[in-house]
Design a protein around this motif. Structure first.
Motif, PDB file in Angstrom:
ATOM      1  N   SER A 124       0.830  -1.195   0.000  1.00 52.72           N
ATOM      2  CA  SER A 124       0.000   0.000   0.000  1.00 52.72           C
ATOM      3  C   SER A 124       0.855   1.231   0.000  1.00 52.72           C
ATOM      4  O   SER A 124       1.978   1.229   0.507  1.00 52.72           O
ATOM      5  CB  SER A 124      -0.903  -0.013   1.241  1.00 52.72           C
ATOM      6  OG  SER A 124      -1.596   1.214   1.367  1.00 52.72           O
ATOM      7  N   ALA A 125       0.326   2.306  -0.531  1.00 54.77           N
ATOM      8  CA  ALA A 125       1.015   3.590  -0.491  1.00 54.77           C
ATOM      9  C   ALA A 125       0.497   4.436   0.654  1.00 54.77           C
ATOM     10  O   ALA A 125       0.879   5.581   0.810  1.00 54.77           O
ATOM     11  CB  ALA A 125       0.819   4.337  -1.815  1.00 54.77           C
ATOM     12  N   ASN A 126      -0.404   3.886   1.464  1.00 55.88           N
ATOM     13  CA  ASN A 126      -0.971   4.645   2.579  1.00 55.88           C
ATOM     14  C   ASN A 126      -0.465   4.096   3.887  1.00 55.88           C
ATOM     15  O   ASN A 126      -0.321   2.892   4.065  1.00 55.88           O
ATOM     16  CB  ASN A 126      -2.505   4.561   2.561  1.00 55.88           C
ATOM     17  CG  ASN A 126      -3.079   5.178   1.296  1.00 55.88           C
ATOM     18  OD1 ASN A 126      -2.655   6.244   0.882  1.00 55.88           O
ATOM     19  ND2 ASN A 126      -4.040   4.477   0.681  1.00 55.88           N
ATOM     20  N   GLN A 127      -0.227   4.962   4.819  1.00 51.61           N
ATOM     21  CA  GLN A 127       0.275   4.542   6.122  1.00 51.61           C
ATOM     22  C   GLN A 127      -0.878   4.032   6.970  1.00 51.61           C
ATOM     23  O   GLN A 127      -1.921   4.672   7.083  1.00 51.61           O
ATOM     24  CB  GLN A 127       0.952   5.717   6.813  1.00 51.61           C
ATOM     25  CG  GLN A 127       1.471   5.372   8.206  1.00 51.61           C
ATOM     26  CD  GLN A 127       2.226   6.527   8.808  1.00 51.61           C
ATOM     27  OE1 GLN A 127       2.700   7.398   8.093  1.00 51.61           O
ATOM     28  NE2 GLN A 127       2.331   6.536  10.116  1.00 51.61           N
ATOM     29  N   ALA A 128      -0.687   2.870   7.581  1.00 49.01           N
ATOM     30  CA  ALA A 128      -1.704   2.312   8.466  1.00 49.01           C
ATOM     31  C   ALA A 128      -1.369   2.669   9.897  1.00 49.01           C
ATOM     32  O   ALA A 128      -0.228   2.959  10.220  1.00 49.01           O
ATOM     33  CB  ALA A 128      -1.752   0.784   8.301  1.00 49.01           C
TER      34      ALA A 128
ATOM     35  N   SER B 273       7.693   8.378   6.722  1.00 52.22           N
ATOM     36  CA  SER B 273       8.211   9.268   7.752  1.00 52.22           C
ATOM     37  C   SER B 273       9.681   9.001   8.029  1.00 52.22           C
ATOM     38  O   SER B 273      10.212   7.926   7.726  1.00 52.22           O
ATOM     39  CB  SER B 273       7.403   9.118   9.047  1.00 52.22           C
ATOM     40  OG  SER B 273       7.548   7.794   9.559  1.00 52.22           O
ATOM     41  N   ALA B 274      10.344   9.982   8.605  1.00 53.49           N
ATOM     42  CA  ALA B 274      11.761   9.871   8.967  1.00 53.49           C
ATOM     43  C   ALA B 274      11.999  10.671  10.244  1.00 53.49           C
ATOM     44  O   ALA B 274      11.252  11.601  10.563  1.00 53.49           O
ATOM     45  CB  ALA B 274      12.649  10.389   7.833  1.00 53.49           C
ATOM     46  N   GLU B 275      13.046  10.316  10.972  1.00 52.05           N
ATOM     47  CA  GLU B 275      13.356  10.987  12.229  1.00 52.05           C
ATOM     48  C   GLU B 275      14.841  10.867  12.535  1.00 52.05           C
ATOM     49  O   GLU B 275      15.559  10.073  11.906  1.00 52.05           O
ATOM     50  CB  GLU B 275      12.508  10.423  13.372  1.00 52.05           C
ATOM     51  CG  GLU B 275      12.546   8.905  13.480  1.00 52.05           C
ATOM     52  CD  GLU B 275      11.463   8.357  14.409  1.00 52.05           C
ATOM     53  OE1 GLU B 275      11.618   8.522  15.643  1.00 52.05           O
ATOM     54  OE2 GLU B 275      10.486   7.753  13.918  1.00 52.05           O
ATOM     55  N   VAL B 276      15.297  11.658  13.495  1.00 50.32           N
ATOM     56  CA  VAL B 276      16.713  11.675  13.852  1.00 50.32           C
ATOM     57  C   VAL B 276      16.850  11.641  15.364  1.00 50.32           C
ATOM     58  O   VAL B 276      16.037  12.224  16.093  1.00 50.32           O
ATOM     59  CB  VAL B 276      17.417  12.923  13.260  1.00 50.32           C
ATOM     60  CG1 VAL B 276      16.797  14.207  13.795  1.00 50.32           C
ATOM     61  CG2 VAL B 276      18.920  12.889  13.562  1.00 50.32           C
ATOM     62  N   PHE B 277      17.878  10.928  15.825  1.00 47.58           N
ATOM     63  CA  PHE B 277      18.147  10.769  17.257  1.00 47.58           C
ATOM     64  C   PHE B 277      19.484  11.418  17.594  1.00 47.58           C
ATOM     65  O   PHE B 277      20.491  11.181  16.915  1.00 47.58           O
ATOM     66  CB  PHE B 277      18.189   9.286  17.617  1.00 47.58           C
ATOM     67  CG  PHE B 277      18.552   8.994  19.049  1.00 47.58           C
ATOM     68  CD1 PHE B 277      17.637   9.231  20.068  1.00 47.58           C
ATOM     69  CD2 PHE B 277      19.797   8.485  19.378  1.00 47.58           C
ATOM     70  CE1 PHE B 277      17.957   8.959  21.389  1.00 47.58           C
ATOM     71  CE2 PHE B 277      20.131   8.206  20.688  1.00 47.58           C
ATOM     72  CZ  PHE B 277      19.208   8.439  21.704  1.00 47.58           C
ATOM     73  N   ASP B 278      19.482  12.252  18.621  1.00 46.88           N
ATOM     74  CA  ASP B 278      20.701  12.886  19.103  1.00 46.88           C
ATOM     75  C   ASP B 278      21.171  12.154  20.350  1.00 46.88           C
ATOM     76  O   ASP B 278      20.543  12.265  21.408  1.00 46.88           O
ATOM     77  CB  ASP B 278      20.444  14.355  19.428  1.00 46.88           C
ATOM     78  CG  ASP B 278      21.727  15.114  19.760  1.00 46.88           C
ATOM     79  OD1 ASP B 278      22.751  14.453  20.045  1.00 46.88           O
ATOM     80  OD2 ASP B 278      21.709  16.352  19.732  1.00 46.88           O
ATOM     81  N   PRO B 279      22.263  11.368  20.273  1.00 42.15           N
ATOM     82  CA  PRO B 279      22.727  10.613  21.448  1.00 42.15           C
ATOM     83  C   PRO B 279      23.148  11.490  22.610  1.00 42.15           C
ATOM     84  O   PRO B 279      23.201  11.029  23.750  1.00 42.15           O
ATOM     85  CB  PRO B 279      23.930   9.819  20.893  1.00 42.15           C
ATOM     86  CG  PRO B 279      23.713   9.759  19.425  1.00 42.15           C
ATOM     87  CD  PRO B 279      23.066  11.068  19.073  1.00 42.15           C
TER      88      PRO B 279
ATOM     89  N   MET C  28       9.908  11.279   3.349  1.00 44.52           N
ATOM     90  CA  MET C  28      10.593  10.833   2.148  1.00 44.52           C
ATOM     91  C   MET C  28       9.868  11.235   0.865  1.00 44.52           C
ATOM     92  O   MET C  28      10.472  11.293  -0.202  1.00 44.52           O
ATOM     93  CB  MET C  28      10.781   9.312   2.172  1.00 44.52           C
ATOM     94  CG  MET C  28      11.594   8.810   3.349  1.00 44.52           C
ATOM     95  SD  MET C  28      11.731   7.007   3.377  1.00 44.52           S
ATOM     96  CE  MET C  28      12.814   6.741   1.981  1.00 44.52           C
ATOM     97  N   GLY C  29       8.570  11.461   0.960  1.00 38.46           N
ATOM     98  CA  GLY C  29       7.801  11.792  -0.239  1.00 38.46           C
ATOM     99  C   GLY C  29       7.244  10.569  -0.930  1.00 38.46           C
ATOM    100  O   GLY C  29       6.447  10.681  -1.862  1.00 38.46           O
ATOM    101  N   THR C  30       7.647   9.399  -0.489  1.00 43.37           N
ATOM    102  CA  THR C  30       7.110   8.148  -1.027  1.00 43.37           C
ATOM    103  C   THR C  30       7.185   7.102   0.068  1.00 43.37           C
ATOM    104  O   THR C  30       8.111   7.090   0.877  1.00 43.37           O
ATOM    105  CB  THR C  30       7.913   7.679  -2.260  1.00 43.37           C
ATOM    106  OG1 THR C  30       7.337   6.464  -2.771  1.00 43.37           O
ATOM    107  CG2 THR C  30       9.359   7.406  -1.919  1.00 43.37           C
ATOM    108  N   ASN C  31       6.177   6.243   0.125  1.00 46.04           N
ATOM    109  CA  ASN C  31       6.152   5.184   1.138  1.00 46.04           C
ATOM    110  C   ASN C  31       6.997   4.022   0.661  1.00 46.04           C
ATOM    111  O   ASN C  31       6.733   3.452  -0.398  1.00 46.04           O
ATOM    112  CB  ASN C  31       4.711   4.717   1.372  1.00 46.04           C
ATOM    113  CG  ASN C  31       3.807   5.831   1.840  1.00 46.04           C
ATOM    114  OD1 ASN C  31       3.561   6.774   1.103  1.00 46.04           O
ATOM    115  ND2 ASN C  31       3.322   5.729   3.059  1.00 46.04           N
TER     116      ASN C  31
END
Length: 407
Positions: free
Chosen positions: A7-11, A222-228, A239-242
């Protein structure tokens, strides 16, 4: 491993503790307890004033020798005397003293699982002595899909993120940190979004994750970043695409993500490139994404792939022509059987195959004058392989991921 785009939709993503999870209660975080004997500093100081560590040698010389002992021999060696026991019986003290002496050796951490039971475990190959040892088990006791996790190294620390509960195909937002210096796992703040089979990479000391699958294998954008440093997660541009990730790497300060469909392609594989400076994604060049048919590493500033086709030859990507070429040298040794995992440090590529046989590939630049590609000419590479044979006790183990850390 080929995955199916559903699917191109997020569940909606089910998190641990949601009512939907009540039928799968086995996942839980283990209580992390240290069983190591940890004498006080005063006791240690008093002990150091006793008999010499090694008769006939000054203590600083003797300590330098003992700190080079392979981990595999510690159990036997700490029975020699009290001072050896105090040094070798506590991993945190042992590695602290190594750090004081400026010792830093490479170890290959292999995230493996038993092919029959699915039980996960970490095996560590000392790349100096070529001996194996284990580290404490990760603080989770569920039946999980090993390939769903992402493992990323950072300065003597290993981060393990995400994953998937096997029975219910439920992704995890779990984040664990292993520190060599302390020889222990720590449970960190969860990711914003639970995900499995996603892209990951360390850029400027920060951990980036993107895409992957949510519940029922629906794909994420979706995307995310972690700062240790502060231990927090924050969202970044989508991302603009799943898409789920077959493989990913960091090259020239950017995160490269590919679906990596196996040849022949039924659909053209997608690929994305993230620039943390601009916080933007762009489509991956066609030649790069269509030739990325294997597991990648970066050596000499170039992207290499251990191809899963053509007798598993090593190939390199040239950005100027958006093309791939096989490098000089033999294919991967036949002892290394799929599925395998790939990692690298400096100019050596490590490929861990089934039963944890390890191939070490030394990459060399043929045209040394062009090693930096400063003149716009193609760097020519060659490779030589050597194999560290598997232990008999590893006959039922399969690698999922491998990383080189120093300690």
């Amino acid at each position: 491993m080929q995955r199916v785009r559903l699917s191109a939709n997020q569940a909606p993503v089910h998190r641990l503790g949601d009512p939907q999870m009540t039928l799968s209660p086995r996942f839980r975080l283990a209580v992390i307890q240290s069983s190591l004997f940890s004498p006080s500093s005063s006791e240690m100081d008093a002990s150091l004033s006793g008999e010499p560590l090694i008769p006939g040698l000054p203590d600083d010389v003797a300590l330098n020798c003992l700190l080079r002992l392979p981990i595999q021999s510690h159990t036997a060696c700490r029975a020699v005397c009290k001072r050896w026991h105090l040094l070798l019986g506590n991993k945190e003290r042992f590695f602290s003293r190594r750090k004081e002496f400026g010792l830093k050796d490479p170890w290959l951490f292999v995230f493996a699982f038993h092919k029959c039971t699915g039980k996960i475990q970490w095996q560590v190959l000392d790349l100096t002595h070529f001996s194996w040892h284990t580290i404490p088990a990760m603080p989770c006791k569920d039946k999980v899909c090993p390939y769903g996790f992402r493992c990323v190294p950072r300065e003597g620390t290993l981060f393990v993120c995400g994953g998937m509960v096997s029975d219910v195909d439920c992704p995890l937002d779990l984040v664990l940190k292993y520190e060599i210096l302390k020889n222990r796992w720590t449970v960190m703040d969860n990711m914003i979004t639970a995900r499995s089979f996603f892209a990951s990479g360390m850029i400027d000391g920060k951990l980036f994750v993107a895409g992957g699958t949510s519940a029922n294998l629906f794909e994420l954008d979706s995307a995310e970043v972690f700062d240790p440093v502060d231990g927090t997660w924050r969202g970044i541009a989508s991302m603009g695409t799943n898409m789920a990730s077959y493989d990913s790497t960091v090259l020239n300060g950017k995160l490269l993500v590919t679906e990596g469909w196996l040849w022949p392609f039924y659909v053209s594989p997608r690929g994305q490139v993230y620039d943390p400076v601009t916080d933007k994604w762009e489509n991956m060049p066609v030649g790069l994404r269509e030739g990325w048919t294997g597991s990648s590493v970066v050596v000499y500033g170039h992207l290499f792939v251990v191809a899963e086709l053509v007798k598993m030859k090593l190939k390199v990507y040239y950005a100027g022509s958006d093309s791939w070429e096989a490098i000089d040298g033999p294919p991967l040794p036949e002892q290394i059987c799929k599925p395998f995992s790939v990692s690298a440090h400096n100019h050596t590529i490590y490929v861990v195959g089934r039963n944890l046989s390890v191939a070490l590939g030394q990459v060399s630049v043929i045209n040394q004058d062009d090693a930096g590609d400063a003149c716009g000419k193609k760097c020519r590479f060659s490779i030589r392989w050597r194999v560290v044979d598997a232990k008999e006790s590893f006959s039922d183990l399969t690698p999922s991921s491998s990383q080189v850390l120093f300690g």
